[in-house]
Scaffold this active site. Structure first.
Site, PDB file in Angstrom:
ATOM      1  N   ASP A  54      -8.883  -4.149   6.711  1.00  0.00           N
ATOM      2  CA  ASP A  54      -9.297  -4.938   5.758  1.00  0.00           C
ATOM      3  C   ASP A  54     -10.358  -6.181   6.185  1.00  0.00           C
ATOM      4  O   ASP A  54     -11.373  -6.548   5.807  1.00  0.00           O
ATOM      5  CB  ASP A  54      -8.314  -5.696   4.989  1.00  0.00           C
ATOM      6  CG  ASP A  54      -7.666  -4.982   3.928  1.00  0.00           C
ATOM      7  OD1 ASP A  54      -8.429  -4.630   2.840  1.00  0.00           O
ATOM      8  OD2 ASP A  54      -6.457  -4.792   3.799  1.00  0.00           O
ATOM      9  N   HIS A  56       0.877  -1.098   0.042  1.00  0.00           N
ATOM     10  CA  HIS A  56       0.129   0.042  -0.103  1.00  0.00           C
ATOM     11  C   HIS A  56       0.960   1.213  -0.202  1.00  0.00           C
ATOM     12  O   HIS A  56       0.270   2.393   0.298  1.00  0.00           O
ATOM     13  CB  HIS A  56      -0.888  -0.072   1.199  1.00  0.00           C
ATOM     14  CG  HIS A  56      -2.102  -0.923   1.104  1.00  0.00           C
ATOM     15  ND1 HIS A  56      -3.055  -1.016   0.116  1.00  0.00           N
ATOM     16  CD2 HIS A  56      -2.365  -1.973   1.803  1.00  0.00           C
ATOM     17  CE1 HIS A  56      -3.844  -1.801   0.341  1.00  0.00           C
ATOM     18  NE2 HIS A  56      -3.553  -2.651   1.584  1.00  0.00           N
ATOM     19  N   GLU A 100      -7.472 -11.654   6.603  1.00  0.00           N
ATOM     20  CA  GLU A 100      -7.972 -10.506   6.543  1.00  0.00           C
ATOM     21  C   GLU A 100      -9.446 -10.710   6.072  1.00  0.00           C
ATOM     22  O   GLU A 100      -9.958  -9.606   5.515  1.00  0.00           O
ATOM     23  CB  GLU A 100      -7.201  -9.483   5.661  1.00  0.00           C
ATOM     24  CG  GLU A 100      -5.665  -9.194   5.850  1.00  0.00           C
ATOM     25  CD  GLU A 100      -4.929  -8.505   5.164  1.00  0.00           C
ATOM     26  OE1 GLU A 100      -5.205  -7.104   5.210  1.00  0.00           O
ATOM     27  OE2 GLU A 100      -4.308  -8.615   3.981  1.00  0.00           O
ATOM     28  N   ARG A 105       6.154  -6.427   3.370  1.00  0.00           N
ATOM     29  CA  ARG A 105       4.827  -6.824   2.894  1.00  0.00           C
ATOM     30  C   ARG A 105       4.673  -6.724   1.645  1.00  0.00           C
ATOM     31  O   ARG A 105       4.942  -5.740   0.857  1.00  0.00           O
ATOM     32  CB  ARG A 105       3.729  -5.926   3.680  1.00  0.00           C
ATOM     33  CG  ARG A 105       2.313  -6.517   3.120  1.00  0.00           C
ATOM     34  CD  ARG A 105       1.116  -6.111   4.064  1.00  0.00           C
ATOM     35  NE  ARG A 105       1.055  -4.774   3.758  1.00  0.00           N
ATOM     36  CZ  ARG A 105      -0.250  -4.200   4.597  1.00  0.00           C
ATOM     37  NH1 ARG A 105      -0.716  -4.905   5.349  1.00  0.00           N
ATOM     38  NH2 ARG A 105      -0.160  -2.804   4.486  1.00  0.00           N
ATOM     39  N   ASP A 157      15.402 -12.025  -2.155  1.00  0.00           N
ATOM     40  CA  ASP A 157      16.549 -11.602  -3.088  1.00  0.00           C
ATOM     41  C   ASP A 157      17.137 -10.332  -2.762  1.00  0.00           C
ATOM     42  O   ASP A 157      18.461 -10.183  -2.887  1.00  0.00           O
ATOM     43  CB  ASP A 157      16.435 -11.956  -4.480  1.00  0.00           C
ATOM     44  CG  ASP A 157      16.295 -13.274  -4.742  1.00  0.00           C
ATOM     45  OD1 ASP A 157      16.598 -14.137  -3.962  1.00  0.00           O
ATOM     46  OD2 ASP A 157      15.957 -13.714  -6.201  1.00  0.00           O
TER      47      ASP A 157
END
Length: 266
Positions: free
Chosen positions: A176, A46, A150, A71, A85
């Site tokens: 959420d 977000h 969520e 996230r 990575d």
């Protein structure tokens, strides 16, 4: 190779309270990593954080002795592979509603034969102070895998999801979850506070039954302490953005200046 202290603490039943980073700022990250939180999550779901900036943020967090988490936008193999990575020491995967989605996210975070993470990259081992060979050998043990519950569907499938091998913690996004619960209320209204709290307690109990740490996002110190006392472990305290805005708002009010608008939502 450096171990993941947050993963070990959660396994030992200890609460770990960190915060979210949503500002695309390495500068701010360097300071936040030295405040004292055991972990910081770079929010790539977000926020406008891009991949290169995220890699620099992970490095800044790790070099300060803090644990960098990411996230991801969703639980796809390519998103999980890229943040790991790039040096993240763990992932937070949003909107995990089914056992199949959970298994796919876990597999993407683990090298064979446990999962299907592909081998490559050059900087992932740096944040663990390790050579590449040691990273490949021990990464499966040290990477923290956090799945988000969520939705009511995710809660319904919680007993099976939480019991899966490789799930290190569960995290609730309250906003959420509350919005998704509108699908089950009359006229699409928010659930009542009592119904919402009952859903949270159902998640907490599912975690305790499965022996999997669960956590959630809170916005006050009082809530963080109260939830930790209830048994929640992986707790996110607001965000660096909210902390900045809250303090600035406090100063504006103390100076009796006219606020430009309501920033409480941040």
């Amino acid at each position: 190779m450096k171990s993941n202290p947050v993963k070990k603490a959660l396994q030992a039943g200890q609460p770990q309270i960190g915060t979210w980073l949503s500002l695309e700022s390495v500068f701010a990250t360097r300071f936040m990593a030295r405040v004292g939180f055991p972990w910081l999550t770079v929010d790539i779901e977000h926020s406008p954080v891009n991949w290169e900036t995220a890699a620099h943020m992970f490095a800044a967090i790790a070099e300060a002795g803090c644990v960098p988490l990411a996230r991801v936008p969703r639980g796809d193999h390519d998103h999980i592979k890229r943040v790991l990575d790039a040096g993240a020491m763990g992932i937070v995967v949003p909107m995990v509603n089914t056992v199949e989605e959970a298994k796919a996210a876990i597999a993407a975070a683990k090298y064979p034969p446990v999962g299907n993470r592909s081998v490559g990259g050059a900087i992932h081992s740096l944040n663990f102070d390790a050579a590449a060979g040691d990273y490949y050998k021990y990464a499966n043990d040290e990477i923290l895998v956090v799945l988000q519950t969520e939705s009511p569907e995710g809660v319904e499938n919680a007993p099976e999801i939480y019991a899966l091998p490789g799930v290190d913690a569960i995290f609730v996004g309250p906003n959420d979850l509350k919005f998704q619960m509108r699908n089950y209320t009359e006229n699409g209204d928010d659930p009542t506070p009592e119904a919402f709290e009952a859903m949270l307690q159902r998640i907490l109990q599912a975690g305790k039954t499965a022996g999997t740490p669960v956590g959630l996002h809170v916005v006050t110190v009082e809530d963080a302490k109260r939830r930790a006392d209830e048994g929640w472990q992986f707790i996110a305290m607001a965000s660096e953005l909210k902390m900045m805005v809250n303090e600035a708002t406090r100063v504006v009010k103390a100076l009796d200046l006219k606020a430009a608008g309501d920033l409480a939502r941040y």
